[in-house]
Design an enzyme around this catalytic site. Structure first.
Site, PDB file in Angstrom:
ATOM      1  N   LYS A 215      79.599 -26.698  -9.706  1.00 57.41           N
ATOM      2  CA  LYS A 215      79.470 -26.795 -11.160  1.00 57.41           C
ATOM      3  C   LYS A 215      78.343 -25.927 -11.712  1.00 57.41           C
ATOM      4  O   LYS A 215      77.651 -26.294 -12.653  1.00 57.41           O
ATOM      5  CB  LYS A 215      79.298 -28.254 -11.600  1.00 57.41           C
ATOM      6  CG  LYS A 215      80.350 -29.201 -11.053  1.00 57.41           C
ATOM      7  CD  LYS A 215      81.782 -28.668 -11.171  1.00 57.41           C
ATOM      8  CE  LYS A 215      82.239 -28.504 -12.609  1.00 57.41           C
ATOM      9  NZ  LYS A 215      83.600 -27.876 -12.666  1.00 57.41           N
TER      10      LYS A 215
ATOM     11  N   THR B 128      80.970 -21.278 -10.886  1.00 58.83           N
ATOM     12  CA  THR B 128      81.728 -20.632  -9.801  1.00 58.83           C
ATOM     13  C   THR B 128      82.968 -19.913 -10.321  1.00 58.83           C
ATOM     14  O   THR B 128      83.202 -18.737 -10.016  1.00 58.83           O
ATOM     15  CB  THR B 128      82.161 -21.681  -8.750  1.00 58.83           C
ATOM     16  OG1 THR B 128      81.073 -22.548  -8.461  1.00 58.83           O
ATOM     17  CG2 THR B 128      82.644 -21.006  -7.482  1.00 58.83           C
TER      18      THR B 128
ATOM     19  N   HIS C  22      80.261 -23.039  -1.295  1.00 59.29           N
ATOM     20  CA  HIS C  22      79.232 -23.908  -1.885  1.00 59.29           C
ATOM     21  C   HIS C  22      78.188 -24.278  -0.829  1.00 59.29           C
ATOM     22  O   HIS C  22      77.312 -25.105  -1.088  1.00 59.29           O
ATOM     23  CB  HIS C  22      79.851 -25.215  -2.397  1.00 59.29           C
ATOM     24  CG  HIS C  22      80.650 -25.087  -3.660  1.00 59.29           C
ATOM     25  ND1 HIS C  22      80.310 -24.232  -4.689  1.00 59.29           N
ATOM     26  CD2 HIS C  22      81.771 -25.757  -4.081  1.00 59.29           C
ATOM     27  CE1 HIS C  22      81.199 -24.366  -5.671  1.00 59.29           C
ATOM     28  NE2 HIS C  22      82.079 -25.273  -5.325  1.00 59.29           N
TER      29      HIS C  22
ATOM     30  N   ARG D 257      72.353 -22.743 -11.795  1.00 62.61           N
ATOM     31  CA  ARG D 257      72.412 -23.367 -13.121  1.00 62.61           C
ATOM     32  C   ARG D 257      71.336 -24.447 -13.195  1.00 62.61           C
ATOM     33  O   ARG D 257      71.047 -25.108 -12.193  1.00 62.61           O
ATOM     34  CB  ARG D 257      73.794 -23.989 -13.336  1.00 62.61           C
ATOM     35  CG  ARG D 257      74.036 -24.527 -14.739  1.00 62.61           C
ATOM     36  CD  ARG D 257      75.418 -25.144 -14.845  1.00 62.61           C
ATOM     37  NE  ARG D 257      75.779 -25.420 -16.231  1.00 62.61           N
ATOM     38  CZ  ARG D 257      76.913 -25.993 -16.608  1.00 62.61           C
ATOM     39  NH1 ARG D 257      77.808 -26.363 -15.689  1.00 62.61           N
ATOM     40  NH2 ARG D 257      77.172 -26.205 -17.890  1.00 62.61           N
TER      41      ARG D 257
ATOM     42  N   SER E 160      77.719 -31.807 -15.537  1.00 60.49           N
ATOM     43  CA  SER E 160      79.017 -31.192 -15.262  1.00 60.49           C
ATOM     44  C   SER E 160      79.637 -31.760 -13.986  1.00 60.49           C
ATOM     45  O   SER E 160      80.841 -32.041 -13.931  1.00 60.49           O
ATOM     46  CB  SER E 160      78.846 -29.675 -15.145  1.00 60.49           C
ATOM     47  OG  SER E 160      80.090 -29.047 -14.962  1.00 60.49           O
TER      48      SER E 160
ATOM     49  N   THR F  76      86.340 -13.023 -20.212  1.00 60.44           N
ATOM     50  CA  THR F  76      85.689 -14.074 -19.419  1.00 60.44           C
ATOM     51  C   THR F  76      84.887 -15.040 -20.290  1.00 60.44           C
ATOM     52  O   THR F  76      84.065 -15.797 -19.779  1.00 60.44           O
ATOM     53  CB  THR F  76      84.770 -13.469 -18.328  1.00 60.44           C
ATOM     54  OG1 THR F  76      83.794 -12.626 -18.941  1.00 60.44           O
ATOM     55  CG2 THR F  76      85.578 -12.669 -17.315  1.00 60.44           C
TER      56      THR F  76
ATOM     57  N   PHE G 221      84.312 -18.437 -22.395  1.00 58.34           N
ATOM     58  CA  PHE G 221      84.759 -19.794 -22.066  1.00 58.34           C
ATOM     59  C   PHE G 221      86.072 -20.116 -22.768  1.00 58.34           C
ATOM     60  O   PHE G 221      86.989 -20.695 -22.170  1.00 58.34           O
ATOM     61  CB  PHE G 221      83.686 -20.817 -22.459  1.00 58.34           C
ATOM     62  CG  PHE G 221      84.071 -22.233 -22.111  1.00 58.34           C
ATOM     63  CD1 PHE G 221      83.897 -22.715 -20.824  1.00 58.34           C
ATOM     64  CD2 PHE G 221      84.634 -23.078 -23.063  1.00 58.34           C
ATOM     65  CE1 PHE G 221      84.271 -24.015 -20.486  1.00 58.34           C
ATOM     66  CE2 PHE G 221      85.009 -24.375 -22.739  1.00 58.34           C
ATOM     67  CZ  PHE G 221      84.829 -24.845 -21.451  1.00 58.34           C
TER      68      PHE G 221
END
EC number: 2.8.2.1
Length: 296
Positions: free
Chosen positions: A49, A52, A109, A131, A139, A228, A230
């Site tokens: 989150k 990615t 991850h 992040r 998230s 790209t 959102f």
């Protein structure tokens, strides 16, 4: 060791060297650790989150020189294998990666200490996106609510405790970010921040392109910024996981592409939780010179 889950789902996590992971990943651990990386591999690395899907689409758009049609060739989750992914009887992430021609773009991850050694040995390129911990936690909480193959997160208050103790899939945010930050000077690592991409996408996309050895003109860069965003990605069925069965991702609970903002943590954290996490951050990240942006 199996970690307990909430009453709604029967999923349990198991640990590898103290890092909680899904059982299927642990069962396939030997294959993951013996994965053969190649010198021209690019590995997208993130804590869950942390953007990615966003960085993956950016990388794919750069690789395809902004050609939207080429980026529609397959669902995003199938374009770049997630190396530790395992859900028998489907092919594992390792098997998908092995079947790919070079140069390969792959995802993980995994924290640095669990990464297959061949990535370090072959001096691969790594693209890491971090992040801020507060937005990441929020998230991840909503993602676990809708993801039917991860443990039930329980209430927000319960999840807060689970997360800060690193008892979520892929382990501690602090260990993950700190681990990748500390090796960035020794390997080919481009370390980016979710908040910087949000603030100035064109600048950050240009950095990624340069890191990949691609020269893109301004028109193509502008197109990638637009494609790209959102809003564009949320409406793109090749990206938004709308084809994933409800038995795996129940988007009626929470959408996969939920908000994509900086500062949503303020809608969830109590003042006490915010202060507590600030104090924990200072303790866990001592000696790490990262100044995360918490609002834009």
């Amino acid at each position: 060791m199996a970690l307990a889950t909430g009453p709604g789902k029967q999923t349990q996590l198991r640990e590898v060297e103290g890092v909680p992971l899904q059982a299927a990943i642990v069962d396939n651990w030997g294959q993951i650790q013996s994965f053969e990386a190649k010198p021209d591999d690019l590995l997208i690395c993130t804590y869950p989150k942390s953007g990615t899907t966003w960085i993956q689409e950016i990388v794919d758009m750069i690789e395809q020189n902004g050609d939207v049609e080429k980026c529609q060739r397959a669902l995003i989750q199938h374009r770049h294998p997630f190396i530790e992914w395992a859900r028998p009887p489907q092919p594992s992430g390792v098997e998908k990666a092995q079947a790919m021609p070079s140069p390969r773009i792959l995802r993980t991850h995994l924290p640095t200490r669990l990464l297959p050694p061949s990535f370090w040995e072959n001096n691969c390129k790594f693209l890491y996106v971090a992040r801020n911990v507060k937005d990441c936690m929020v998230s991840y909480y909503h993602f676990q609510r809708m993801n039917q193959v991860l443990p039930d997160p329980g209430t927000w208050e319960e999840y807060f405790e689970t997360f800060i103790n690193g008892k979520v899939a892929w382990g501690s945010w602090f260990e993950h970010v700190k681990g990748w930050w500390e090796v960035k000077g020794r390997y080919q690592i481009l370390f980016l921040f979710y908040e910087d991409i949000k603030k100035d996408p064109k600048c950050e996309i240009r950095k990624v392109a340069q890191f990949m050895g691609k020269h893109l003109d301004e028109t193509v860069l502008d197109k990638i910024v637009q494609e790209t965003s959102f809003e564009k990605m949320k409406d793109n069925p090749m990206i938004n996981r709308s084809t994933v069965p409800k038995s795996i991702m129940d988007q009626s609970i929470s959408p996969f592409m939920r908000k994509g903002t900086v500062g949503d943590w303020k809608n969830h954290f109590t003042v006490a939780q915010s202060h507590r996490l600030d104090e924990l951050y200072r303790k866990k990240m001592e000696g790490v010179s990262i100044d995360f942006c918490l609002e834009l």
